[in-house]
Design a protein around this motif. Structure first.
Motif, PDB file in Angstrom:
ATOM      1  N   GLU A 195      46.378  31.686  51.850  1.00 38.50           N
ATOM      2  CA  GLU A 195      46.148  30.452  52.584  1.00 38.50           C
ATOM      3  C   GLU A 195      46.264  30.671  54.091  1.00 38.50           C
ATOM      4  O   GLU A 195      47.266  31.217  54.578  1.00 38.50           O
ATOM      5  CB  GLU A 195      47.151  29.380  52.137  1.00 38.50           C
TER       6      GLU A 195
ATOM      7  N   GLY B 260      50.204  23.008  51.339  1.00 37.77           N
ATOM      8  CA  GLY B 260      49.534  24.137  50.707  1.00 37.77           C
ATOM      9  C   GLY B 260      49.355  23.912  49.217  1.00 37.77           C
ATOM     10  O   GLY B 260      49.613  22.823  48.692  1.00 37.77           O
TER      11      GLY B 260
ATOM     12  N   HIS C  52      44.693  23.269  45.229  1.00 37.67           N
ATOM     13  CA  HIS C  52      44.938  23.039  46.650  1.00 37.67           C
ATOM     14  C   HIS C  52      44.479  21.622  46.986  1.00 37.67           C
ATOM     15  O   HIS C  52      43.392  21.215  46.580  1.00 37.67           O
ATOM     16  CB  HIS C  52      44.189  24.048  47.518  1.00 37.67           C
TER      17      HIS C  52
ATOM     18  N   VAL D 295      41.157  29.284  52.527  1.00 40.14           N
ATOM     19  CA  VAL D 295      41.966  29.873  51.458  1.00 40.14           C
ATOM     20  C   VAL D 295      41.107  30.937  50.789  1.00 40.14           C
ATOM     21  O   VAL D 295      40.106  30.628  50.129  1.00 40.14           O
ATOM     22  CB  VAL D 295      42.411  28.817  50.431  1.00 40.14           C
TER      23      VAL D 295
END
Length: 346
Positions: free
Chosen positions: A223, A250, A272, A283
């Motif tokens: 991430e 996150g 996510h 990501v």
């Protein structure tokens, strides 16, 4: 300790096929609301639960307040007064009837005929309850199938669990749509179904990886520029939880299945949150496979699931030839099999 990783290129040692239904077969033309699972994998016989033997102790003190019974004198022990009992359990008709019970104790006759081995009624039920993070808590009851294999299906996602000794089990599963349909196939038992209203599922981007056996594959999410072992490196060893996603900090990983089963069926789902985040960026999503004694020198088959633009799940089958056992401990990095996720900040 340095971990060796090999970057595997598609078209060389790995073949990726975009399929309509090979890894997990589904009925042609079926919608999510009427998905019917195909035949289950080979069954595993449940373990037998041992029960302690029942032993009668006729020498313990008994109630002296028996109305109408003639008192019986028991031999006195030194230092103790003679006990007076209401009846003699050694010669009573009750003792005669009970004497033969212990060696003939067995499972109740009704077991298998609507009763489980504890003599309780068989119950089969499945409920789906929404919980945080766009997740669903499945509560499974199969009281006459303790320790049995349970195959759980949601759309194209499938994994296998082992029932508890009491026949009750719960598992938290990411919802792959706003109206998911869950099916549980009980080994040598019934087919259970449940649905849930999950508008929260639309607030998450989700990708899944599933496999059968001991393949050693994993999803790794990096991430916002994170590297290995950073807080933003999310995988089974650093899974985080739904609370992190609820706070827009996150994503999180969920691993599903029981690896101790014979021929296990496993899955991982990375989630996510969509919408404004604390940071913006990308990501990156990789799939890695550890070379182990269980998969070295063999062909590895797995499948990825990721929503298409129209929201339907797109399945991609992975067929990988794993290096020989002299490469045990290395990791094969499979890039570009999953689309990276773009994230915008507040």
């Amino acid at each position: 300790m340095t971990i060796k990783r090999r970057l595997i290129s598609a078209g060389m040692t790995m073949a990726v096929a975009f399929v309509a239904g090979h890894f997990v077969q589904s009925q042609a033309g079926a919608t999510q609301s009427n998905v019917v699972p195909q035949a289950s994998v080979k069954s595993q016989q449940p373990a037998t639960v041992a029960r302690p033997a029942v032993k009668a102790n006729f020498n313990r003190p008994v109630n002296t307040d028996v109305i109408g019974a003639a008192p019986v004198k028991m031999p006195a022990e030194p230092g103790f007064a003679t006990a007076t009992l209401g009846f003699d359990p050694q010669t009573s008709a009750l003792a005669t009837r009970l004497a033969g019970l212990e060696p003939r104790y067995n499972t109740p006759r009704g077991a298998g005929l609507g009763l489980n081995e504890f003599g309780l009624p068989c119950e089969n039920a499945l409920s789906a309850t929404p919980i945080e993070g766009g997740m669903v808590r499945l509560s499974i009851t199969a009281s006459c199938a303790p320790l049995a294999r349970l195959e759980v299906v949601q759309d194209r996602l499938r994994f296998a669990l082992r029932n508890s000794v009491t026949g009750d089990l719960s598992v938290d599963v990411p919802a792959l749509s706003t109206l998911p349909v869950f099916i549980v196939e009980v080994e040598d038992g019934p087919l259970l179904t449940a649905t849930a209203q999950m508008p929260e599922a639309a607030a998450y981007d989700r990708v899944a990886l599933q496999w059968q056996g001991h393949s050693g594959v994993q999803i790794h999410a990096f991430e916002m520029g994170a590297d290995y072992d950073d807080a933003g490196h999310v995988w089974a060893g650093n899974a985080h939880d739904a609370a992190r996603a609820e706070a827009a900090q996150g994503g999180f990983m969920v691993r599903l299945g029981d690896e101790t089963l014979a021929d296990p069926r496993m899955a991982e789902v990375y989630s996510h949150p969509r919408g404004p985040q604390r940071l913006d960026g990308v990501v990156r999503l990789n799939i890695e496979a550890e070379v182990t004694a269980a998969n070295c020198g063999r062909d590895l088959i797995a499948e990825t699931l990721q929503p298409a633009a129209d929201g339907t799940l797109t399945a991609s089958e992975i067929n990988l030839s794993v290096p020989g056992c002299d490469a045990a401990g290395e990791f094969l990095v499979l890039k570009n099999l999953l689309r990276d996720l773009k994230v915008a900040s507040n």
